[in-house]
Scaffold this motif. Structure first.
Motif, PDB file in Angstrom:
ATOM      1  N   VAL A 148       0.840  -1.199   0.000  1.00 13.31           N
ATOM      2  CA  VAL A 148       0.000   0.000   0.000  1.00 13.31           C
ATOM      3  C   VAL A 148       0.876   1.251   0.000  1.00 13.31           C
ATOM      4  CG1 VAL A 148      -1.698   1.334   1.306  1.00 13.31           C
ATOM      5  CG2 VAL A 148      -1.929  -1.146   1.132  1.00 13.31           C
ATOM      6  N   PHE A 149       1.901   1.269   0.856  1.00  7.90           N
ATOM      7  CA  PHE A 149       2.795   2.422   0.907  1.00  7.90           C
ATOM      8  C   PHE A 149       3.580   2.573  -0.395  1.00  7.90           C
ATOM      9  CE2 PHE A 149       2.894   2.251   5.775  1.00  7.90           C
ATOM     10  CZ  PHE A 149       2.023   3.317   5.870  1.00  7.90           C
ATOM     11  N   PHE A 150       3.952   1.445  -1.012  1.00  8.06           N
ATOM     12  CA  PHE A 150       4.657   1.524  -2.297  1.00  8.06           C
ATOM     13  C   PHE A 150       3.748   2.137  -3.360  1.00  8.06           C
ATOM     14  CE2 PHE A 150       5.864  -0.216  -6.437  1.00  8.06           C
ATOM     15  CZ  PHE A 150       7.201   0.169  -6.492  1.00  8.06           C
ATOM     16  N   THR A 151       2.469   1.762  -3.333  1.00  5.99           N
ATOM     17  CA  THR A 151       1.509   2.356  -4.257  1.00  5.99           C
ATOM     18  C   THR A 151       1.416   3.863  -4.044  1.00  5.99           C
ATOM     19  OG1 THR A 151       0.196   0.326  -4.383  1.00  5.99           O
ATOM     20  CG2 THR A 151      -0.904   2.367  -4.991  1.00  5.99           C
ATOM     21  N   CYS A 152       1.355   4.289  -2.766  1.00  6.93           N
ATOM     22  CA  CYS A 152       1.265   5.716  -2.459  1.00  6.93           C
ATOM     23  C   CYS A 152       2.504   6.470  -2.929  1.00  6.93           C
ATOM     24  CB  CYS A 152       1.082   5.921  -0.957  1.00  6.93           C
ATOM     25  SG  CYS A 152      -0.531   5.409  -0.321  1.00  6.93           S
ATOM     26  N   LYS A 153       3.664   5.850  -2.797  1.00  3.60           N
ATOM     27  CA  LYS A 153       4.903   6.551  -3.133  1.00  3.60           C
ATOM     28  C   LYS A 153       5.230   6.468  -4.619  1.00  3.60           C
ATOM     29  CE  LYS A 153       7.103   6.111   1.382  1.00  3.60           C
ATOM     30  NZ  LYS A 153       8.280   5.650   2.130  1.00  3.60           N
ATOM     31  N   ASP A 154       5.056   5.297  -5.218  1.00  6.67           N
ATOM     32  CA  ASP A 154       5.484   5.111  -6.599  1.00  6.67           C
ATOM     33  C   ASP A 154       4.447   5.647  -7.592  1.00  6.67           C
ATOM     34  OD1 ASP A 154       7.358   3.944  -8.576  1.00  6.67           O
ATOM     35  OD2 ASP A 154       5.663   2.636  -9.027  1.00  6.67           O
ATOM     36  N   LEU A 155       3.179   5.257  -7.433  1.00  8.16           N
ATOM     37  CA  LEU A 155       2.147   5.650  -8.386  1.00  8.16           C
ATOM     38  C   LEU A 155       1.464   6.964  -8.021  1.00  8.16           C
ATOM     39  CD1 LEU A 155       0.433   2.215  -9.108  1.00  8.16           C
ATOM     40  CD2 LEU A 155       2.101   3.421 -10.507  1.00  8.16           C
ATOM     41  N   LEU A 156       1.366   7.263  -6.717  1.00 13.99           N
ATOM     42  CA  LEU A 156       0.644   8.460  -6.292  1.00 13.99           C
ATOM     43  C   LEU A 156       1.573   9.581  -5.840  1.00 13.99           C
ATOM     44  CD1 LEU A 156      -2.302   6.759  -4.353  1.00 13.99           C
ATOM     45  CD2 LEU A 156      -2.162   7.392  -6.774  1.00 13.99           C
ATOM     46  N   GLY A 157       2.872   9.376  -5.903  1.00 12.95           N
ATOM     47  CA  GLY A 157       3.836  10.445  -5.664  1.00 12.95           C
ATOM     48  C   GLY A 157       3.807  11.038  -4.268  1.00 12.95           C
ATOM     49  N   LEU A 158       3.669  10.201  -3.237  1.00 19.08           N
ATOM     50  CA  LEU A 158       3.604  10.714  -1.868  1.00 19.08           C
ATOM     51  C   LEU A 158       4.854  11.496  -1.488  1.00 19.08           C
ATOM     52  CD1 LEU A 158       2.131  10.816   0.870  1.00 19.08           C
ATOM     53  CD2 LEU A 158       3.258   8.656   1.458  1.00 19.08           C
ATOM     54  N   GLU A 159       6.017  11.014  -1.895  1.00 14.65           N
ATOM     55  CA  GLU A 159       7.263  11.695  -1.538  1.00 14.65           C
ATOM     56  C   GLU A 159       7.569  12.862  -2.474  1.00 14.65           C
ATOM     57  OE1 GLU A 159       9.909   8.276  -1.501  1.00 14.65           O
ATOM     58  OE2 GLU A 159       9.979   8.403   0.690  1.00 14.65           O
ATOM     59  N   ARG A 160       6.798  13.007  -3.550  1.00 14.44           N
ATOM     60  CA  ARG A 160       6.991  14.130  -4.471  1.00 14.44           C
ATOM     61  C   ARG A 160       5.817  15.102  -4.320  1.00 14.44           C
ATOM     62  NH1 ARG A 160       7.522   9.508  -7.393  1.00 14.44           N
ATOM     63  NH2 ARG A 160       5.624   9.915  -8.601  1.00 14.44           N
ATOM     64  N   HIS A 161       5.464  15.397  -3.085  1.00 19.36           N
ATOM     65  CA  HIS A 161       4.271  16.208  -2.829  1.00 19.36           C
ATOM     66  C   HIS A 161       4.450  17.666  -3.257  1.00 19.36           C
ATOM     67  CE1 HIS A 161       6.420  17.701   0.727  1.00 19.36           C
ATOM     68  NE2 HIS A 161       6.687  16.440   1.018  1.00 19.36           N
ATOM     69  N   GLY A 162       5.659  18.202  -3.180  1.00 19.94           N
ATOM     70  CA  GLY A 162       5.905  19.567  -3.638  1.00 19.94           C
ATOM     71  C   GLY A 162       5.333  20.651  -2.754  1.00 19.94           C
ATOM     72  N   ALA A 163       4.901  20.323  -1.525  1.00 15.53           N
ATOM     73  CA  ALA A 163       4.288  21.311  -0.635  1.00 15.53           C
ATOM     74  C   ALA A 163       5.360  22.135   0.078  1.00 15.53           C
ATOM     75  CB  ALA A 163       3.399  20.612   0.389  1.00 15.53           C
ATOM     76  N   ARG A 164       5.026  23.397   0.352  1.00 21.04           N
ATOM     77  CA  ARG A 164       5.951  24.301   1.039  1.00 21.04           C
ATOM     78  C   ARG A 164       5.354  24.893   2.304  1.00 21.04           C
ATOM     79  NH1 ARG A 164       8.467  21.840  -1.904  1.00 21.04           N
ATOM     80  NH2 ARG A 164       9.873  22.488  -3.598  1.00 21.04           N
ATOM     81  N   THR A 165       4.060  24.670   2.536  1.00 22.43           N
ATOM     82  CA  THR A 165       3.394  25.184   3.731  1.00 22.43           C
ATOM     83  C   THR A 165       2.642  24.045   4.406  1.00 22.43           C
ATOM     84  OG1 THR A 165       1.361  25.782   2.555  1.00 22.43           O
ATOM     85  CG2 THR A 165       3.109  27.447   2.651  1.00 22.43           C
ATOM     86  N   PRO A 166       2.417  24.136   5.723  1.00 18.88           N
ATOM     87  CA  PRO A 166       1.701  23.057   6.424  1.00 18.88           C
ATOM     88  C   PRO A 166       0.324  22.776   5.840  1.00 18.88           C
ATOM     89  CG  PRO A 166       2.764  24.493   8.007  1.00 18.88           C
ATOM     90  CD  PRO A 166       2.924  25.156   6.666  1.00 18.88           C
ATOM     91  N   ARG A 167      -0.435  23.832   5.568  1.00 16.00           N
ATOM     92  CA  ARG A 167      -1.796  23.653   5.056  1.00 16.00           C
ATOM     93  C   ARG A 167      -1.795  22.934   3.710  1.00 16.00           C
ATOM     94  NH1 ARG A 167      -6.919  23.721   7.173  1.00 16.00           N
ATOM     95  NH2 ARG A 167      -8.435  24.322   5.595  1.00 16.00           N
ATOM     96  N   ASN A 168      -0.875  23.336   2.844  1.00 19.20           N
ATOM     97  CA  ASN A 168      -0.804  22.722   1.519  1.00 19.20           C
ATOM     98  C   ASN A 168      -0.290  21.288   1.607  1.00 19.20           C
ATOM     99  OD1 ASN A 168      -1.309  23.011  -1.251  1.00 19.20           O
ATOM    100  ND2 ASN A 168       0.829  23.432  -1.681  1.00 19.20           N
TER     101      ASN A 168
END
Length: 288
Positions: A234-254
């Motif tokens: 499940v975590f691999f799906t989130c990271k590889d296909l859904l880009g969890l580690e490539r979120h690109g956020a710069r603020t807590p809310r985002n």
């Protein structure tokens, strides 16, 4: 019926449009909240963390569904404003999946890195919520957050929490599990959740903890590696296909909004796959 990105966008939009309250009309707001939420899910599945690049690609690939697209600034602001709405919709899609009633619950956490340089840790707006944590699976320290997830074996999210990386796993789990349990479940977790007090607290919630034995404990109970592999998947799906580690956020809310959008994409795909009779996490067909 063939599963593709268009079908998923239509499913998310129809569900959100039916359930979300209608906002007061605004001459400057040409897109509804349901359309913004659908665009957030489409962005996740297209694997484009940059809003500018996504909107450019959306004009080509989603123009037949969205005749009008927001500006980059408008998408950024409205996604952050809809963070709680996106999180609520995760629960809506999860509740409509068979995994919501499964008696087996998988519990674990995964790093959500937010930066690597010292300047980032000092100056970033995420510094107020992020922390330094150690990832045993990767044998490294990281700066950022941890996504704690309780899910069914098919990947259906039952409860999730995004907290600082230095928060103890068991402490977070005890605030997470009351939202995930109905009573009578068996929780499969790793050695990090070992502890008599944690087991007693979970037992008071009506559930039972199963985990691998520590080195100083006798090997008793069932072999859990095949089941434990499911939450890693499940975590691999989130990271590889859904880009969890490539979120690109710069603020807590985002950051919260972007992580919630990834969980919504996961829950929506699982729900639609169940309706189509496909494998629960067959997400590749929805990506563009």
């Amino acid at each position: 019926m063939h599963a593709d990105l268009d079908l998923l966008c239509i499913t998310v939009y129809c569900t959100a449009d039916d359930l979300l309250p209608e906002r007061r009309r605004n001459a400057r707001r040409r897109l509804t909240d349901a359309e913004i939420v659908t665009l957030c899910v489409a962005q996740v599945l297209m694997g484009i963390p940059s809003d500018r690049r996504f909107l450019r690609a959306a004009r080509r690939q989603l123009g037949h569904l969205f005749p009008y697209l927001p500006s980059q600034d408008a998408l950024h602001k409205r996604r952050a404003r809809l963070a709680e709405t996106i999180e609520w919709l995760v629960g809506v899609f999860a509740a409509q999946s068979p995994g919501a009633h499964d008696d087996l619950v998988l519990l674990d956490s995964t790093p959500v890195e937010c930066g690597r340089s010292l300047d980032t840790a000092r100056r970033s707006q995420l510094a107020e919520i992020a922390g330094y944590g150690y990832s045993r699976s990767h044998s490294r320290w990281f700066w950022g957050m941890r996504l704690h997830l309780a899910c069914a074996p098919d990947g259906t999210p039952r409860a999730a929490a995004l907290v600082a990386a230095d928060r103890p796993e068991r402490e977070v789990a005890l605030t997470l599990l009351p939202r995930a349990l109905r009573g009578g479940e068996t929780i499969i977790c790793d050695k990090g959740y070992a502890g008599r007090e944690f087991a007693h607290a979970v037992s008071a919630l009506g559930a039972t903890v199963l985990r691998p034995a520590r080195r100083n404990e006798p090997e008793t109970g069932p072999h859990l590696a095949p089941i434990r592999q499911r939450i890693e998947s499940v975590f691999f799906t989130c990271k590889d296909l859904l880009g969890l580690e490539r979120h690109g956020a710069r603020t807590p809310r985002n950051l919260f909004a972007r992580v919630a959008a990834r969980l919504l994409a996961l829950a929506a795909c699982i729900n639609l796959n169940h309706q189509l009779g496909r494998a629960s996490r067959a997400i590749a067909d929805y990506t563009a």
